[in-house]
Each structure stands twice: as C-alpha cells, then as structure tokens.
Design a protein around this motif. Structure first.
Motif, PDB file in Angstrom:
ATOM      1  N   MET A   1     -37.294  -8.354  16.980  1.00 42.71           N
ATOM      2  CA  MET A   1     -36.093  -8.936  17.594  1.00 42.71           C
ATOM      3  C   MET A   1     -35.104  -7.814  17.891  1.00 42.71           C
ATOM      4  O   MET A   1     -35.242  -6.716  17.368  1.00 42.71           O
ATOM      5  CB  MET A   1     -35.472  -9.941  16.615  1.00 42.71           C
ATOM      6  CG  MET A   1     -35.144  -9.323  15.280  1.00 42.71           C
ATOM      7  SD  MET A   1     -34.859 -10.563  14.010  1.00 42.71           S
ATOM      8  CE  MET A   1     -34.525  -9.490  12.611  1.00 42.71           C
ATOM      9  N   PRO A   2     -34.117  -8.093  18.723  1.00 40.36           N
ATOM     10  CA  PRO A   2     -33.115  -7.071  18.994  1.00 40.36           C
ATOM     11  C   PRO A   2     -32.434  -6.616  17.694  1.00 40.36           C
ATOM     12  O   PRO A   2     -32.334  -7.395  16.729  1.00 40.36           O
ATOM     13  CB  PRO A   2     -32.118  -7.788  19.907  1.00 40.36           C
ATOM     14  CG  PRO A   2     -32.869  -8.918  20.515  1.00 40.36           C
ATOM     15  CD  PRO A   2     -33.874  -9.322  19.494  1.00 40.36           C
ATOM     16  N   THR A   3     -31.971  -5.397  17.681  1.00 38.25           N
ATOM     17  CA  THR A   3     -31.353  -4.829  16.476  1.00 38.25           C
ATOM     18  C   THR A   3     -30.128  -5.631  16.035  1.00 38.25           C
ATOM     19  O   THR A   3     -29.751  -5.587  14.874  1.00 38.25           O
ATOM     20  CB  THR A   3     -30.896  -3.388  16.756  1.00 38.25           C
ATOM     21  OG1 THR A   3     -30.055  -3.414  17.932  1.00 38.25           O
ATOM     22  CG2 THR A   3     -32.079  -2.476  17.011  1.00 38.25           C
ATOM     23  N   TRP A   4     -29.553  -6.360  16.979  1.00 38.72           N
ATOM     24  CA  TRP A   4     -28.286  -7.055  16.704  1.00 38.72           C
ATOM     25  C   TRP A   4     -28.471  -8.544  16.462  1.00 38.72           C
ATOM     26  O   TRP A   4     -27.504  -9.296  16.451  1.00 38.72           O
ATOM     27  CB  TRP A   4     -27.332  -6.859  17.893  1.00 38.72           C
ATOM     28  CG  TRP A   4     -28.024  -7.005  19.216  1.00 38.72           C
ATOM     29  CD1 TRP A   4     -28.512  -5.983  19.991  1.00 38.72           C
ATOM     30  CD2 TRP A   4     -28.377  -8.211  19.901  1.00 38.72           C
ATOM     31  NE1 TRP A   4     -29.132  -6.488  21.115  1.00 38.72           N
ATOM     32  CE2 TRP A   4     -29.064  -7.851  21.077  1.00 38.72           C
ATOM     33  CE3 TRP A   4     -28.181  -9.565  19.645  1.00 38.72           C
ATOM     34  CZ2 TRP A   4     -29.558  -8.778  21.993  1.00 38.72           C
ATOM     35  CZ3 TRP A   4     -28.677 -10.496  20.547  1.00 38.72           C
ATOM     36  CH2 TRP A   4     -29.351 -10.110  21.704  1.00 38.72           C
ATOM     37  N   SER A   5     -29.689  -9.003  16.310  1.00 39.08           N
ATOM     38  CA  SER A   5     -29.892 -10.451  16.236  1.00 39.08           C
ATOM     39  C   SER A   5     -29.217 -11.015  14.983  1.00 39.08           C
ATOM     40  O   SER A   5     -29.348 -10.480  13.885  1.00 39.08           O
ATOM     41  CB  SER A   5     -31.364 -10.798  16.282  1.00 39.08           C
ATOM     42  OG  SER A   5     -31.940 -10.602  15.050  1.00 39.08           O
ATOM     43  N   ALA A   6     -28.483 -12.105  15.181  1.00 41.21           N
ATOM     44  CA  ALA A   6     -27.592 -12.603  14.135  1.00 41.21           C
ATOM     45  C   ALA A   6     -27.646 -14.115  14.023  1.00 41.21           C
ATOM     46  O   ALA A   6     -28.079 -14.810  14.941  1.00 41.21           O
ATOM     47  CB  ALA A   6     -26.150 -12.167  14.436  1.00 41.21           C
ATOM     48  N   SER A   7     -27.208 -14.593  12.874  1.00 42.92           N
ATOM     49  CA  SER A   7     -27.086 -16.027  12.613  1.00 42.92           C
ATOM     50  C   SER A   7     -25.703 -16.301  12.047  1.00 42.92           C
ATOM     51  O   SER A   7     -25.074 -15.407  11.480  1.00 42.92           O
ATOM     52  CB  SER A   7     -28.106 -16.479  11.559  1.00 42.92           C
ATOM     53  OG  SER A   7     -29.426 -16.373  12.036  1.00 42.92           O
ATOM     54  N   SER A   8     -25.262 -17.545  12.169  1.00 43.74           N
ATOM     55  CA  SER A   8     -24.051 -17.933  11.475  1.00 43.74           C
ATOM     56  C   SER A   8     -24.212 -19.365  10.978  1.00 43.74           C
ATOM     57  O   SER A   8     -25.109 -20.077  11.410  1.00 43.74           O
ATOM     58  CB  SER A   8     -22.814 -17.797  12.382  1.00 43.74           C
ATOM     59  OG  SER A   8     -22.964 -18.559  13.557  1.00 43.74           O
ATOM     60  N   ALA A   9     -23.355 -19.721  10.048  1.00 45.75           N
ATOM     61  CA  ALA A   9     -23.473 -21.045   9.437  1.00 45.75           C
ATOM     62  C   ALA A   9     -22.097 -21.546   9.041  1.00 45.75           C
ATOM     63  O   ALA A   9     -21.205 -20.760   8.725  1.00 45.75           O
ATOM     64  CB  ALA A   9     -24.366 -20.973   8.207  1.00 45.75           C
ATOM     65  N   LEU A  10     -21.952 -22.852   9.085  1.00 42.13           N
ATOM     66  CA  LEU A  10     -20.749 -23.498   8.558  1.00 42.13           C
ATOM     67  C   LEU A  10     -21.175 -24.435   7.443  1.00 42.13           C
ATOM     68  O   LEU A  10     -22.191 -25.121   7.562  1.00 42.13           O
ATOM     69  CB  LEU A  10     -20.057 -24.326   9.645  1.00 42.13           C
ATOM     70  CG  LEU A  10     -19.446 -23.571  10.825  1.00 42.13           C
ATOM     71  CD1 LEU A  10     -18.909 -24.564  11.848  1.00 42.13           C
ATOM     72  CD2 LEU A  10     -18.331 -22.650  10.340  1.00 42.13           C
ATOM     73  N   VAL A  11     -20.428 -24.427   6.364  1.00 43.77           N
ATOM     74  CA  VAL A  11     -20.656 -25.412   5.306  1.00 43.77           C
ATOM     75  C   VAL A  11     -19.324 -26.127   5.099  1.00 43.77           C
ATOM     76  O   VAL A  11     -18.369 -25.552   4.581  1.00 43.77           O
ATOM     77  CB  VAL A  11     -21.146 -24.763   4.007  1.00 43.77           C
ATOM     78  CG1 VAL A  11     -21.352 -25.829   2.930  1.00 43.77           C
ATOM     79  CG2 VAL A  11     -22.459 -24.016   4.239  1.00 43.77           C
ATOM     80  N   GLN A  12     -19.257 -27.345   5.582  1.00 45.07           N
ATOM     81  CA  GLN A  12     -18.003 -28.098   5.556  1.00 45.07           C
ATOM     82  C   GLN A  12     -18.076 -29.171   4.486  1.00 45.07           C
ATOM     83  O   GLN A  12     -19.096 -29.836   4.331  1.00 45.07           O
ATOM     84  CB  GLN A  12     -17.757 -28.756   6.916  1.00 45.07           C
ATOM     85  CG  GLN A  12     -17.540 -27.739   8.016  1.00 45.07           C
ATOM     86  CD  GLN A  12     -17.431 -28.408   9.379  1.00 45.07           C
ATOM     87  OE1 GLN A  12     -18.367 -28.382  10.155  1.00 45.07           O
ATOM     88  NE2 GLN A  12     -16.281 -28.991   9.669  1.00 45.07           N
TER      89      GLN A  12
END
Lengths: 156, 797
Positions: free
Chosen positions: B471-482
C-alpha cells in the motif's frame, strides 16, 4: 411483453398478480413482492444463491418462470424467521460462523432446509451431495456443513 | 506459553469466542446489498461490450437505441473519455478510439427497465476495424512488439513509486538489487534455472460489482456501491471529474464478497455519467455474471523465471528472478502488484546476492487488479516450486533446505529490512504444518504396495508463505468511538466488512480497551463518506492492524474524557479515576461508582447544573516508517509487517484419470496474536479452498484472437462442497507484532498463498511429474502421466 395472471402462495401468503411471460420466479420475488432476501449470483442456475423451495423441492428461482408457479407454494428465506425467532438453521449458521459475506447464505439455508425435510439426519457426505449446487466463495464450506449437521443431530 | 503461542495474558475479549455481529441480518436475508436498493425514478443500465480483443472503433451509431421508447440515456466513449485510476491512469471510463480487450465497455444505456435497456444495447451499431492481437506477455516485451499504449509516457501515475517504460508495453518495472549477483553465482556449486507460468484467474464474488449512482443537481453525487473502498472511490472520482470531495457521497451497504476485485474504483464513473445524461435520475447497473467474468477485472497472469545458485551444503547464495505480469489491457492496479511482487520475489529467505526485475506488461487480455494475496499466490507458486526442485537437485530434504535458508532474526530481507524477534516465524509455521499431518514421515513399504495395487499414488509436501500489506507509504485509518446516552458506545470506521469479520474484531478491541461489556459496544455496519471517518481502503489485510490501532487510539481518547468528567463528578483528581464495567470510580474508594450513562452526555448535578458534554473518542493510525523503494536497487522499507505461514498437504493421484484428491491439508499462520479463533479459522479454510481452486480448476482461457473462453460457472469452475480437502487442520503461531493491536497482524489474504506450490510439490513427490504451470486439472495431469509412461516404455525398449 404480454402479462398473464398468476395465483400462488409465498411464505404462506396468497398473491394474485399479473406478470410478464418472461419473468422468472426470482425477479417476481425480488421486484414484484420485494422479497430481496433471495439473491441472484449468476442468473444461469449454476450458483444456487437464488434457491427457494417450490412445492417442497429446492429450485434455482432464476431458472423457473414465474408463470410456471401457478397454484404453487413457494418458500423463501423470509419464511425462516417466525414469531420473532430465528430458525434452528439460522441460529446454527451464526453459531458455526457458516457465512462471511452473506450473499450465498439465503440460498444455502433454503437448500439445507429442503435437505433436512427430506433427510432429517444427514451425514456429512449427504450434506456435500445435496449442497453441491450452492457455491460459496468465502467460507470453504466446512462451517456450513457443521451448521447443517448440528441441526440434523439436534433434531434426533 | 507453548512453543508456538504468545503469553496468555488475561484478556476479556481478545482471543475470546465472540460471535460476529452481522449474523441476524445475513442469515435472515434482510442484510441490504447494493442490488436490493430501489430509489424513486430509478433507471436500469445495460452495457455494450467489445467482441474483439483489439480493434479500432470506426463509428458508433446510437440513433436506433436512443429512439426506443423508455430509453433515457445512451453514452459512448465520446462522453466517457476521462481517465480514472488509482496508481496509473491508463483506462478511460468507456473505450474511446480503441478497444484493448474483449469485453471492454463501448457504450451503455439507461432505460426504464432492464429489458428496454437490453434491447437498446442490441440496436447500437459499432463499426470496428479488428487489429492484430497481443496474446502473450512474452511477445509483448519483445523490442519490436506492437505498442498497446503508445501514450504511456503521458499517463498520470505515482511518480517515484512506479516506473513505466514509454515506448514499450511495460507499465512498470521494479528492480531490486542486492549484493553482487555475478560473484554470488560464482560461489554456487549448483545453479538451477526454471520458468513458471500461470494464467489469469477470477475473483468470483457471488455478488457482482453492483453500482447505483445519482448525479444530482449542482453536481451533488450519490453513489451506492458494492465496493471495498469508499474513500478511494470518492477520491478518484473527485480527481477524474474535478468535483469537490464533499459533493460526493459514497455509500457502502453490505458487500457480497470482494477478494480485492472491488478495491479501488470500477463502474461508479460510468453509472454516474449515465445518470448525468439521464437528467440526474438514479441509475442502477447490476453486471451479469458474464460481464463480471469478461468486463470486470481479474487476477493477473504471470511468467516467472528463477535462477538459483546454491552451495553443495544447501545454502542459497544467489538468486535472479524475472517476473512478467500479464496485466492485460490496463495496468492501473497491476503496476502496484508488480512492485509488491518484487519485494517478495525470493520468499522469506536470506539470500545475499539478488537481482529481481518485475515488469507489469500490457497485452490484449482482460485487465488485472488486486486479488487476495496481491501477487503473492503467483510468486509463491514459482518460488516454492523452485525450492523443492533445488532440494531435489541437491539430494536434500526440502524442509531441511528451507529451514537452512529461511529468514531469522538478524537477517535482512531483499529490500534491506532487518528481521527481528518480533517479525514472525516462518520456520515455526513450517514445522507446525508438517507436524499436523505428519508430512515428514515416509510411506511404509506396505503403503507403497497398496498404492501400486490401487493405482492411487499418495504424496506429501510442505511450503512456506509470506506477505506484507502492499500500500502507499501514507495509507491511514481513522475511527470514532462515541458514547450513547445509556453509556454504551458505537464505533464508526470506513473499513468495509465484506465477510472477513473486521467489525467483530474492532468491537473486541474496543471492549477490551474500554473494559466494558462487549454487548454494549456497537459498530456502524455500513459506510457513508460524509459521516464516516476516513480510511484509505479495505485491502491488504490491513483492517485488524491499522484500523485496529485507530480504534485503540479512539478508545484511549475516550478514556481520557471519561477520566476528566469522572474526576469532576467524583470530586477527585483525574489520575485517581478508574473505570470498569461501564462505570467510573475513585481508585481508593471503589464502592461508590457512577455509570457511564450518567456522564455520557454530560454530568448533571442535583440542582440541575451540568458539566462536560457528549463524549467522543477519535483515533487515527498511519503506516509507520514505510519508504518509497530506490528506483535502481529497490532498497527501502516496503513492509509494515510480514505475516508468515505454511501449508502441508497429502494428496492422492488416481493414475487412471489424473484426478487429485486432497486427503489432508494443514495451514498455519503466524497471526501475531489470535483475536478471534473462529473468525481466523474461517479466513484460513476459505482462503485455502480458494487456493485449491487456483490449483485444480480455475484458469482464464483465451482463444488465439484473445477472446475469453471462460465466462460463466460452467467453464470457470470454483470449488464446491465436494472439492473440500477430506481433512483440514488450521493452527497459528503467535509472535506478537510490536505495533499491532495486542500483537495482532493481518491474516486475511495469506491462507491462499503457496497452496498451488504445496500441491504441485506433493504431486511431484507422488508421481515424479514436475509441473511448471497450472492448473493441475485431471486432464492435464493424466496427459502428463501418459507422456511419462511412454517415456518409461521407450527407455525399457
């Protein structure tokens, strides 16, 4: 395309409809009755995703014309959930992780239901034989066999 | 702690038998997939595709189609010339002047019904001038080969990552150089060179690439897609059409399988253009199975040449690998598969002198894309066959040969990454797989006599595998826990759970981190880009590891807020506040507790005063430390983490028919930490059987004009209930990954890798037949058995 009248029972409910001559049972169930639990995987009778029970026998609903079902009794996946309870097969599929993407699952359960009605205690080989027409790309099948087998065993 | 497993820490939910949370809707048929969605005013689309693998489009006449009552839009290359892509923008939405594969989209119709759309398609007249067909990847790299993409040099692509060679059919050329190849071969006592060949194969999700789009007023785009990549679709759509990302809403409902084939962007731009041409009415396209086979992309084909140099005592000193990838007509994803395959081209072995060239090459075949394992199933057929062939030449046991050359802590990979104690253990996986089916024990004389008597020869073999996320070097994830009003929490991510169990694993992580009952941890089961937090895409076995880390960080952020508001409510310092079972309390005074529900939306004093506010944890994770690879040497940090594994099989070959039955199979993966044994077992068994499909029956065949012959489930056979191994064992090794959640690393793709090579090695052990290509179908095995018999008779005569 000319339409003709059709009278049949689906999941215990009586329907009277006009359907076009070339409509399949699958498109009738999905597009006319809105029973979208039954899926189309190939449209050619090769994958079993559209399996429903027609007069007690499992069929690929993509290969049956709706008008062939005059007076028939059809059961779809929607018939498995009764009185707010998942059926024994549905519970077993969850228990044994017998699905992943879930797209083949309604057809699997209907094939398995037809098998269990014909043979309440199928062996693993019986299950392989009866279910061969249902393709699953995710599970590798072993969990599905275990789920069906468990229902057969508990029925004893 | 056993030899293979990690310390058994006290976990509440990690490694525990938590059931997947999408069960009720999936087993009841109420899970909504893209094809189940119906919108007011919705039109239906059908496609016109090219009957030629290579042709010039001289003219298209759509008048009759447009005149058909009920037809609302007809579009051709004139409307769809914009190029869209993730790594190499070489493919336009609709073919413009030239078609480069049979099945390529030439025109599309939107009409009131599917029947009308189908009839309209039949009324479109296309005048083609058939062109010479480039049907063989080896011919495509010859210096005087016809160029399929003469404008390759102008295509937008990730510069510094991919290296196209304009003036040729090579869309990308990745090089890896290490040590001194010539000197290495000089040290070798034995040099073995072989070529291995694999045709393209299909993904076969049971649900095709169903796509529904409405190009609304003021360029407000709404997409519902059976896709793996909500944010990549949004991103690439935005780039292609110059529409702001915020105008593009991508919805991903339940998805009926992907296996990589639904990564990136596919039919969304085409259906969007139809909607636009139809005045903004929503348009649904449900590709037929035939279109799924011949128009949507496949796994690339491969020709690999490996030259290996070994010392007499079995140490590999040099290896040269040249991989030609049959990308087919377009190589948008294929360039990255080529790159990934190069980084793994020698397997998990320590080899000091290396030269790897991986070329992604255009032909007039169906175009390739990501497929479970991303180039590795193909590479490992070649590498792990070569290891057995070399061991045979050396007269050495193949397992001993592997163990002698595998990567161990302190070694470096071919791109120069240091292997540490935490990297994972291919050797342990191999040993465990062998142990599970007793693969090292030779057959007794009695068993051999029985085989001869029954005409059924048995053979065993084992092989290793590896893969890192590509994958690209910058591949990222994010998450919210509400937090909800009642103190339960809901997780939002944009990873797509198309069956692999991601949502269940993420719930386990959150419940573990928050020390609360998992029944109170929910996760949103569909993705909608304006509401869901960013994720690059659901590929590369990266959800548990990267998205999992984002969920952990979001939980930690929530915990910080729980402590803050808890401190106020409890009249204590934040550092004195503890929490457990969805309650906060003061450490030294645990008998007085406040439920999460009392602080979730703000804490209310008796007099009505309120403090705090709704609690929202946010988390992110990005691939750490990856670097682009050097253009000339390929050195750099290519892998976020390596997941290793191994298979062992025992097969039985029926001499009369050539039919092979898998008697037993063992697959072992170093998963770092098992998060959910049942889900992992499901991934392993499913992946292994998909691998057996590639071994025995799955192959795309083209005629000499490049036309696809395998376009349905009759001609393209995937495994059925009857094709399962008689016995299937799965197990894990746990070498915790330092930067994975609780030590876990990805394992979704890996079980498929090296299945082909393991079986082919077992076939060689059973019969002496050496296969350098696939599939090992009964007919092909039988034919080779006849040739073998004939040769033996000639020798005797």
């Amino acid at each position: 395309m000319t339409t003709k009248s059709l009278h049949l029972t689906v999941n215990g409910e009586v329907y009277d409809a006009f359907v076009s001559e070339n409509a399949t049972l699958l498109t009738f169930l999905r597009d006319v009755l809105g029973l979208t639990g039954t899926k189309e995987g190939c449209g050619a009778g090769e994958c079993g995703a559209c399996t429903v029970i027609l007069n007690g026998l499992p069929v690929n609903s993509c290969m049956v014309l709706a008008l062939e079902c005059e007076g028939a009794e059809v059961r779809t996946i929607e018939s498995e959930y009764q009185n707010g309870e998942l059926s024994n097969l549905q519970q077993a599929f969850i228990e044994y992780n017998a699905f992943q993407c879930g797209f083949c699952t309604p057809g699997m359960i209907m094939s398995a239901r037809a098998l269990l009605e014909a043979n309440p205690h199928p062996s693993r080989d019986d299950i392989r034989e009866a279910m061969e027409g249902n393709l699953c790309r995710c599970t590798g099948y072993d969990s599905i066999i275990a789920a069906i087998e468990s229902v057969g065993v508990s029925a004893s | 702690m056993s030899e293979y497993h990690a310390d058994s820490q006290e976990f509440r939910y990690i490694g525990k038998p938590v059931k997947r949370n999408d069960g009720p809707e999936k087993v009841s048929g109420t899970a909504q997939y893209a094809g189940d969605i119906v919108l007011s005013g919705m039109l239906h689309a059908r496609l016109l595709t090219s009957p030629y693998a290579h042709a010039r489009i001289l003219s298209i006449d759509t008048c009759a189609a447009e005149a058909l009552p009920g037809v609302r839009a007809v579009i051709t290359g004139e409307h769809g010339s914009v190029k869209v892509g993730i790594y190499m923008q070489d493919k336009s939405v609709i073919a413009t002047d030239t078609v480069r594969y049979q099945g390529e989209i030439v025109a599309a119709v939107a009409a009131d019904t599917v029947e009308i759309a189908r009839e309209a398609v039949s009324l479109i007249k296309v005048d083609y001038e058939p062109l010479e067909v480039l049907n063989d990847v080896r011919k495509a790299v010859e210096p005087d080969a016809m160029l399929l993409h003469p404008h390759l040099g102008t295509y937008a692509h990730s510069v510094g990552v991919f290296f196209p060679e304009p003036g040729s059919n090579i869309a990308n050329h990745t090089r890896i150089r290490r040590g001194n190849l010539e000197e290495g071969f000089k040290q070798a006592d034995l040099i073995l060179e072989n070529s291995f060949e694999q045709n393209q194969v299909l993904h076969v999700p049971l649900e095709t690439h169903v796509t529904l789009v409405q190009w609304g007023v003021d360029d407000q785009i709404k997409i519902w897609s059976s896709g793996q990549s909500p944010f990549s679709v949004r991103d690439l759509f935005s780039i292609a059409f110059g529409i702001p990302r915020a105008n593009i809403e991508v919805n991903i409902p339940f998805v009926g399988g992907g296996f990589g084939g639904k990564a990136g962007i596919h039919l969304e731009p085409l259906v969007a253009l139809l909607s636009k041409a139809a005045g903004g009415r929503p348009v649904k396209l449900e590709p037929t199975r035939e279109e799924e086979c011949q128009t949507l992309p496949c796994r690339q084909g491969q020709v690999a040449r490996i030259k290996t140099g070994c010392t007499r005592d079995g140490k590999i000193v040099a290896e040269q690998v040249e991989i030609l990838w049959d990308a087919g007509a377009y190589a948008d994803y294929g360039v990255n598969i080529g790159r990934a395959s190069a980084t793994s081209a020698c397997g998990p072995y320590h080899i000091p002198n290396i030269c790897v060239d991986a070329k992604t090459v255009y032909t007039n075949h169906l175009y390739g894309t990501a497929y479970r394992g991303f180039g590795h199933p193909e590479v490992f057929f070649a590498v792990e066959r070569q290891r057995d062939l070399m061991a045979r030449e050396l007269g050495m046991d193949p397992t001993e040969f592997r163990l002698k050359n595998l990567l161990y802590p302190g070694d470096e990979t071919i791109t120069g990454e240091l292997i540490t104690e935490n990297t994972g253990s291919p050797d342990k996986c191999l040993k465990r797989a062998i142990e599970l089916i007793d693969a090292q024990t030779p057959y007794t004389e009695a068993e051999k006599e029985q085989m001869a008597a029954t005409g059924k020869l048995r053979g065993k073999a084992a092989a290793v595998l590896q893969k890192a996320p590509a994958m690209p070097t910058w591949s990222a994830s994010s998450a919210l826990v509400q937090m909800n009003e009642d103190g339960s929490v809901r997780i939002s991510v944009s990873g797509v759970d198309y069956g692999q169990g991601t949502y269940t694993i993420l719930r386990q992580i959150a419940a573990e981190r928050l020390k609360m009952p998992i029944e109170d941890v929910y996760i949103n089961k569909s993705v909608i880009t304006p509401l869901s937090p960013y994720d690059w895409q659901t590929v590369a076995s990266r959800m548990t590891s990267i998205c999992g880390m984002a969920v952990m960080e979001a939980c930690d952020d929530l915990i910080k807020q729980i402590r803050e508001i808890g401190a106020i409510a409890l009249r204590a310092a934040a550092h004195e506040v503890e929490f457990d079972n969805a309650e906060v309390y003061v450490r030294q005074n645990p008998q007085y507790r406040i439920a999460f529900g009392k602080i979730a939306m703000g804490y209310i004093y008796e007099n009505g005063n309120a403090v705090g506010g709704p609690l929202i944890g946010r988390g992110k994770a990005i691939a750490q430390g990856l670097s682009n690879l050097d253009e000339h040497t390929g050195q750099g940090k290519a892998a976020l983490d390596w997941t290793y594994g191994a298979h062992a099989v025992e097969i039985e070959v029926e001499l009369a028919t050539g039919d092979i039955e898998v008697l037993q199979m063992a697959t072992v993966i170093d998963a770092g930490r098992v998060m959910n044994e049942q889900l992992l077992h499901g991934q392993i068994v499913g992946g292994a059987l998909q691998g057996l499909g590639c071994t025995f029956s799955e192959v795309l065949l083209h005629d000499d004009q490049g036309r696809l012959l395998t376009r349905n489930f009759t001609d393209y056979k995937i495994p059925t209930f009857k094709d399962m191994p008689r016995k299937m064992y799965t197990d894990v090794v746990e070498t915790p990954q330092l930067d994975g959640p609780y030590g876990a690393r990805g394992a979704g793709e890996h079980p498929l890798i090296s299945v082909t090579s393991t079986v082919a090695n077992a076939l060689a052990n059973a019969t002496g037949l050496e296969f350098y290509d696939l599939p090992l179908s009964a007919w092909r095995v039988w034919t080779k058995l006849q040739e073998q018999q004939q040769k033996q008779q000639e020798v005797q005569e």
